[in-house]
Design a protein around this motif. Structure first.
Motif, PDB file in Angstrom:
ATOM      1  N   ARG A 333       0.934  -1.227   0.100  1.00 49.16           N
ATOM      2  CA  ARG A 333      -0.036  -0.093   0.002  1.00 49.16           C
ATOM      3  C   ARG A 333       0.766   1.313  -0.167  1.00 49.16           C
ATOM      4  O   ARG A 333       1.946   1.208   0.522  1.00 49.16           O
ATOM      5  N   THR A 334       0.279   2.489  -0.746  1.00 50.94           N
ATOM      6  CA  THR A 334       1.304   3.602  -0.624  1.00 50.94           C
ATOM      7  C   THR A 334       0.949   4.513   0.409  1.00 50.94           C
ATOM      8  O   THR A 334      -0.086   4.480   0.985  1.00 50.94           O
ATOM      9  N   VAL A 335       2.062   4.784   1.080  1.00 44.68           N
ATOM     10  CA  VAL A 335       2.059   5.512   2.269  1.00 44.68           C
ATOM     11  C   VAL A 335       2.881   6.948   2.136  1.00 44.68           C
ATOM     12  O   VAL A 335       3.779   6.880   1.178  1.00 44.68           O
ATOM     13  N   GLY A 336       2.618   7.750   2.978  1.00 46.04           N
ATOM     14  CA  GLY A 336       3.030   8.954   2.968  1.00 46.04           C
ATOM     15  C   GLY A 336       4.272   9.289   4.065  1.00 46.04           C
ATOM     16  O   GLY A 336       3.595   8.731   5.195  1.00 46.04           O
ATOM     17  N   GLY A 337       5.119  10.010   4.073  1.00 44.64           N
ATOM     18  CA  GLY A 337       5.857  10.307   5.309  1.00 44.64           C
ATOM     19  C   GLY A 337       7.071  11.033   5.060  1.00 44.64           C
ATOM     20  O   GLY A 337       7.047  12.245   4.149  1.00 44.64           O
ATOM     21  N   VAL A 338       7.977  10.838   5.573  1.00 45.07           N
ATOM     22  CA  VAL A 338       9.368  11.651   5.434  1.00 45.07           C
ATOM     23  C   VAL A 338      10.512  10.471   4.802  1.00 45.07           C
ATOM     24  O   VAL A 338      10.510   9.417   5.136  1.00 45.07           O
ATOM     25  N   GLN A 339      11.684  11.081   4.330  1.00 47.04           N
ATOM     26  CA  GLN A 339      12.891  10.584   4.281  1.00 47.04           C
ATOM     27  C   GLN A 339      14.129  11.302   4.915  1.00 47.04           C
ATOM     28  O   GLN A 339      13.867  12.689   4.773  1.00 47.04           O
ATOM     29  N   LEU A 340      14.730  10.632   5.703  1.00 47.20           N
ATOM     30  CA  LEU A 340      15.911  11.539   6.503  1.00 47.20           C
ATOM     31  C   LEU A 340      16.883  11.684   5.353  1.00 47.20           C
ATOM     32  O   LEU A 340      17.409  10.761   4.602  1.00 47.20           O
ATOM     33  N   HIS A 341      17.616  12.789   5.213  1.00 56.83           N
ATOM     34  CA  HIS A 341      18.908  12.951   4.491  1.00 56.83           C
ATOM     35  C   HIS A 341      19.903  13.682   5.569  1.00 56.83           C
ATOM     36  O   HIS A 341      19.676  14.750   6.232  1.00 56.83           O
ATOM     37  N   VAL A 342      20.761  12.820   5.985  1.00 59.01           N
ATOM     38  CA  VAL A 342      21.802  12.974   6.855  1.00 59.01           C
ATOM     39  C   VAL A 342      22.758  13.880   6.101  1.00 59.01           C
ATOM     40  O   VAL A 342      23.581  13.515   5.005  1.00 59.01           O
ATOM     41  N   GLN A 343      23.046  15.348   6.327  1.00 58.65           N
ATOM     42  CA  GLN A 343      23.703  16.104   5.598  1.00 58.65           C
ATOM     43  C   GLN A 343      25.291  16.375   6.172  1.00 58.65           C
ATOM     44  O   GLN A 343      26.162  16.921   5.375  1.00 58.65           O
ATOM     45  N   ASP A 344      25.173  16.217   7.501  1.00 59.25           N
ATOM     46  CA  ASP A 344      26.568  16.452   8.353  1.00 59.25           C
ATOM     47  C   ASP A 344      26.416  15.537   9.482  1.00 59.25           C
ATOM     48  O   ASP A 344      26.073  15.680  10.502  1.00 59.25           O
ATOM     49  N   ARG A 345      27.210  14.408   9.144  1.00 52.38           N
ATOM     50  CA  ARG A 345      27.034  13.222  10.190  1.00 52.38           C
ATOM     51  C   ARG A 345      27.681  13.393  11.449  1.00 52.38           C
ATOM     52  O   ARG A 345      27.600  13.134  12.545  1.00 52.38           O
ATOM     53  N   GLU A 346      28.965  14.486  11.248  1.00 56.13           N
ATOM     54  CA  GLU A 346      29.708  14.952  12.412  1.00 56.13           C
ATOM     55  C   GLU A 346      28.778  15.508  13.420  1.00 56.13           C
ATOM     56  O   GLU A 346      29.207  15.371  14.711  1.00 56.13           O
ATOM     57  N   VAL A 347      27.604  16.364  12.994  1.00 53.30           N
ATOM     58  CA  VAL A 347      26.713  16.715  14.105  1.00 53.30           C
ATOM     59  C   VAL A 347      25.494  16.351  14.276  1.00 53.30           C
ATOM     60  O   VAL A 347      24.871  16.451  15.077  1.00 53.30           O
TER      61      VAL A 347
END
Length: 419
Positions: A333-347
């Motif tokens: 089934r199609t669901v909506g939500g978020v995708q995480l994009h880690v842009q600075d893993r140091e912080v």
């Protein structure tokens, strides 16, 4: 149980220098390898390079899975089995199994490995005397542990380690732990510390949600603090070339998924926070190519991503996302939500991020619910996270509530760090 035959049988050792120590002892790390990046030598690499001297004269069984590989991607069981310098007589499989064919909450059972003919015993959900009986029946003198961890308290391999240490002590067996990197660094411990009243196989004892330790360090802590009444005869073999600030891609080691839903080191980076969604009615991304990076449910629109981005969490951004899991929650089934994009893993702080996502999911979607068995309490190790979010607490309030417990754990943890 049957597995397809695997053409993995190979002889030979690995390169490196041995750093085998008794419990609590330490050795200096080797200098970085020349060239691009630093080559980390695992505990197994160093054990093999010394001709398995630490295991001489012992009948050996090993607790491992597909992550137990050499730097040239041969499985350590396939390397050890034909080598006359070590007497390997048994293999012990954890959750997902020795060859890794089982999904979450499963194992491969008892069988003979097609590639080596070795008996494979199932340790999953066994502990105490029943597991000690397995070690006794196998005929081993020494139990060796070599599995890649993911750095989170609820990743079950560290509790396989704990259970096997306890059982080895009961059975009178020696225990050797071969080290591998914490893939998300060993810089700091993060998150709530487990209340022992909530102890389960996703958290037996009082450590932080993101422990910031390697498996040898955890073994030393377990033996000294949690198994002190009956400690196991413990030896550790450290890595060389690893630094606490290293993410996995700095090690020069090949990545093998430790479990079916941990496909990349990027998954491990977010897992200690977003695995909390297992305790909700939202999908944690199982059944997608980005488990634990994709989160969602039917009926969630763009408001959640907007609310999550408004938190200003360090090092991460959130994209409105839609997906259809191939298994697990919302299958097909199609669901909506978020995708995480880690842009600075140091912080980036995965646990704070996971809490922020729970807070904003509940506020953005009126269908939000905890699992009816309050699984979230087992994952966080207490009732506080759930009850505070239900009472309307914001991210900083929830995170602040565990500060004293975390500070105490960090002080304990420091005593067992080897790098």
């Amino acid at each position: 149980m049957s597995l397809s035959r695997r053409g993995l049988l190979a002889a030979g050792g690995a390169v490196g220098a041995l750093a085998a120590t008794a419990a609590g002892a330490g050795t200096a790390a080797a200098s970085p390898a020349p060239g691009k990046g630093r080559r980390v030598r695992t505990g197994f690499d160093r054990l093999a390079a010394d001709g398995y001297a630490l295991l001489k004269g012992e009948k050996v069984g090993i607790v491992t899975n597909p992550t137990g590989i050499t730097s040239d991607v041969r499985h350590i069981v396939d390397v050890m089995h034909p080598d006359e310098r070590v007497d390997l007589i048994a293999v012990f499989g954890p959750e997902h199994g020795f060859r890794g064919t089982a999904q979450a909450g499963g194992s491969e059972g008892r069988y003979d490995d097609p590639a080596t003919g070795l008996p494979v015993y199932d340790t999953y959900l066994k502990s105490g005397q029943p597991l000690a009986d397995v070690f006794t029946a196998s005929g081993v003198d020494t139990v060796v542990f070599d599995i890649q961890d993911a750095g989170a308290r609820f990743y079950t391999y560290i509790w396989t380690l704990y259970d096997c240490m306890e059982a080895a002590a009961l059975a009178g067996k020696r225990f050797v732990v071969l080290d591998r990197p914490n893939p998300v660094t060993g810089r700091a411990a993060l998150g709530p510390v487990l209340d022992p009243a909530f102890g389960t196989f996703v958290g037996r004892r009082e450590i932080a949600q993101a422990h910031g330790m390697t498996v040898t360090e955890l073994a030393l802590l377990f033996n000294a603090r949690f198994l002190a009444d009956r400690p196991v005869d413990l030896r550790i073999v450290k890595m060389s070339g690893w630094k606490r600030t290293d993410f996995f891609d700095a090690t020069g080691l090949p990545w093998v998924p430790p479990s079916p839903n941990m496909p990349t080191p990027d998954t491990a980076l977010v897992y200690s926070g977003t695995c909390l969604f297992e305790g909700t009615n939202l999908s944690e991304g199982r059944g997608t190519t980005r488990p634990f990076e994709l989160l969602g449910a039917e009926g969630i629109g763009p408001r959640w991503a907007e609310a999550a981005n408004a938190l200003g969490l360090p090092g991460v951004a959130f994209r409105e996302a839609y997906f259809a899991p191939t298994f697990s929650k919302f299958q097909g089934r199609t669901v909506g939500g978020v995708q995480l994009h880690v842009q600075d893993r140091e912080v980036f702080d995965p646990v704070r991020t996971g809490i922020g996502l729970l807070v904003t999911a509940k506020r953005s979607w009126d269908g939000f619910a905890w699992r009816s068995d309050n699984w979230i309490d087992k994952l966080t190790g207490n009732t506080r996270v759930r009850t505070m979010i239900d009472a309307g607490a914001d991210t900083d309030e929830v995170v602040g509530a565990w500060s004293a417990d975390l500070a105490a754990f960090r002080a304990v943890r420091k005593r067992y760090l080897q790098y």
